[in-house]
Scaffold this active site. Structure first.
Site, PDB file in Angstrom:
ATOM      1  CE  LYS A  39      -0.286  -0.580   4.905  1.00  0.00           C
ATOM      2  NZ  LYS A  39      -1.256  -1.048   5.946  1.00  0.00           N
ATOM      3  NE  ARG A 133      -6.112   0.077  11.410  1.00  0.00           N
ATOM      4  CZ  ARG A 133      -4.872   0.097  11.008  1.00  0.00           C
ATOM      5  NH1 ARG A 133      -4.008   0.861  11.061  1.00  0.00           N
ATOM      6  NH2 ARG A 133      -4.661  -1.063  10.291  1.00  0.00           N
ATOM      7  CE1 TYR A 249      13.255  32.294   3.314  1.00  0.00           C
ATOM      8  CE2 TYR A 249      13.513  29.978   3.032  1.00  0.00           C
ATOM      9  CZ  TYR A 249      13.317  31.171   2.650  1.00  0.00           C
ATOM     10  OH  TYR A 249      12.807  31.159   1.189  1.00  0.00           O
ATOM     11  CG  MET A 296       9.477  23.869  -0.487  1.00  0.00           C
ATOM     12  SD  MET A 296       8.186  24.865  -1.688  1.00  0.00           S
ATOM     13  CE  MET A 296       7.328  25.816  -0.412  1.00  0.00           C
TER      14      MET A 296
HETATM   15  C1  LIG Z   1      -0.220  -1.967   6.642  1.00  0.00           C
HETATM   16  C2  LIG Z   1      -0.698  -3.260   7.220  1.00  0.00           C
HETATM   17  C3  LIG Z   1       0.106  -4.353   7.433  1.00  0.00           C
HETATM   18  C4  LIG Z   1       1.596  -4.179   7.411  1.00  0.00           C
HETATM   19  O1  LIG Z   1       2.024  -3.636   8.529  1.00  0.00           O
HETATM   20  P1  LIG Z   1       3.532  -3.378   8.868  1.00  0.00           P
HETATM   21  O2  LIG Z   1       3.277  -3.091  10.236  1.00  0.00           O
HETATM   22  O3  LIG Z   1       3.964  -2.329   8.037  1.00  0.00           O
HETATM   23  O4  LIG Z   1       4.242  -4.586   8.664  1.00  0.00           O
HETATM   24  C5  LIG Z   1      -0.519  -5.626   7.609  1.00  0.00           C
HETATM   25  N1  LIG Z   1      -1.932  -5.503   7.933  1.00  0.00           N
HETATM   26  C6  LIG Z   1      -2.671  -4.792   7.843  1.00  0.00           C
HETATM   27  C7  LIG Z   1      -3.921  -4.895   8.020  1.00  0.00           C
HETATM   28  C8  LIG Z   1      -2.136  -3.415   7.436  1.00  0.00           C
HETATM   29  O5  LIG Z   1      -3.225  -2.402   7.500  1.00  0.00           O
END
Ligand SMILES: *Cc1c(COP(=O)(O)O)cnc(C)c1O
Length: 346
Positions: A39, A133, A249, A296
């Site tokens: 992701k 969650r 800055y 920046m």
């Molecule tokens: C992002 C995610 C992972 C990976 O987790 P890491 O801590 O980055 O290894 C695994 N399972 C779910 C549901 C996630 O959202």
């Protein structure tokens, strides 16, 4: 347009280290197979750079968060090996999943309904065992709708795997109580840190993300996981400060004696936040302290330890994630995903 000039900023990806990390996590997963969380553009490192390496190393299951992330990943791996963590919130999510063969992760009774109304098919089911969650509540698992799902992977997600918290065992016990009550083909629980919690947490499939990309959330992973992301930037100007000269800055740095400095083509727009102030860049083993504020698009560094550096020469950002997190007070996850698009421009 003519060919672009070569960039003065780049993100080197150590593909051998990435493959090594997947294999290490797969080995540490024992009898379970390691998948790969890809992701957020492989945690900011780039799907096109990382997914083929993970695939060739042996990963067979790939997790994204958004439906919008599917297309890029599907250029490299079969659609049926991709699953979408956010699930079927809307009917068009389900339509897309059925048309592509990408697997939705069902997180609620609403999502189950949306999926079944679209015609259903193979899916994964996320059950919430305490993180509150995404995921079906435990008391909803017996709902008849869930009985109609064709569940491939039954999964849950740990809240505190990077800590020695009693919650890990509590979530494990809650998940174990659920598993026999839901028809499924396989079971998945552990993220990167969860893999290090031991075989009780492995089940059939693990879901590492952070540690593929060099993150070390628990001490057990030290020595196993290698740095993957190496930001580098060029010096675009050198100058010599006299005693009393100020830098950047708000003039927060004043030279106490004459010194050579370099202006480096990296700034907070690239994800190199102001929390790096007080840190340094590297040239080989020579530390180049950051002077004044991060701008920046640039920073100024002290070249006293590397006085031979010239305009156009490259320097390294010390991006070993546990150390970088300590230096900046940012999380290891944030340090990866924050890396800006100019670092990846070709
Ligand atoms: C992002 C995610 C992972 C990976 O987790 P890491 O801590 O980055 O290894 C695994 N399972 C779910 C549901 C996630 O959202």
């Amino acid at each position: 347009m003519p060919d672009k000039p070569s960039p003065t900023l780049r993100l080197a990806i150590d593909k051998d280290a990435l493959a090594h990390n997947w294999r290490a996590l797969d080995r540490m997963s024992g009898a379970a197979n390691a998948g790969a969380a890809v992701k957020a553009d492989c945690y900011g490192l780039g799907v096109d750079s990382c997914v083929p390496v993970l695939r060739d190393a042996g990963a067979k299951q790939f997790f994204v968060a958004h439906w919008s992330e599917v297309e890029a990943v599907a250029r490299h791996v079969p659609a049926a090996s991709i699953s979408v963590l956010h699930g079927t919130v809307k009917p068009d999510d389900a339509t897309f999943a059925r048309a592509t063969g990408v697997i939705p992760i069902i997180n609620s009774l609403h999502q189950a309904q949306v999926w079944l109304e679209a015609g259903g098919g193979p899916c994964h089911l996320m059950v919430d065992t305490g993180i509150n969650r995404l995921g079906l509540s435990m008391h909803e698992v017996g709902d008849p709708l869930i009985g109609h799902l064709e569940i491939d992977v039954l999964m849950s997600h740990l809240a505190c795997a990077d800590e020695d918290s009693a919650m890990n065992g509590e979530q494990l016990a809650a998940f174990r109580a659920i598993i026999p009550t839901v028809r499924h083909k396989s079971v998945s629980f552990a993220n990167s840190a969860g893999i290090a919690l031991g075989s009780d947490y492995h089940f059939d499939l693990t879901r590492p993300g952070l540690s593929l990309y060099g993150g070390i959330p628990r001490a057990e992973l030290e020595g196993e996981i290698r740095q993957v992301a190496m930001p580098q930037a060029a010096i675009i100007q050198t100058r010599r400060l006299a005693a009393g000269d100020r830098v950047g800055y708000n003039a927060t740095f004043t030279a106490s004696s004459a010194m050579p400095v370099g202006v480096v083509s990296l700034g907070y727009a690239d994800g190199f936040l102001r929390s790096w102030a007080g840190g340094h860049l590297l040239h080989g083993n020579a530390a180049l302290p950051i002077l004044g504020k991060v701008s920046m698009d640039m920073i100024v560094v002290d070249l006293s330890q590397a006085p031979d550096l010239r305009e156009g020469d490259w320097v390294d950002v010390p991006y070993f994630l546990p150390d970088a997190a300590q230096q900046t007070s940012l999380g290891q996850y944030e340090l990866l995903t924050i890396l800006g698009s100019r670092l990846k421009a070709r």
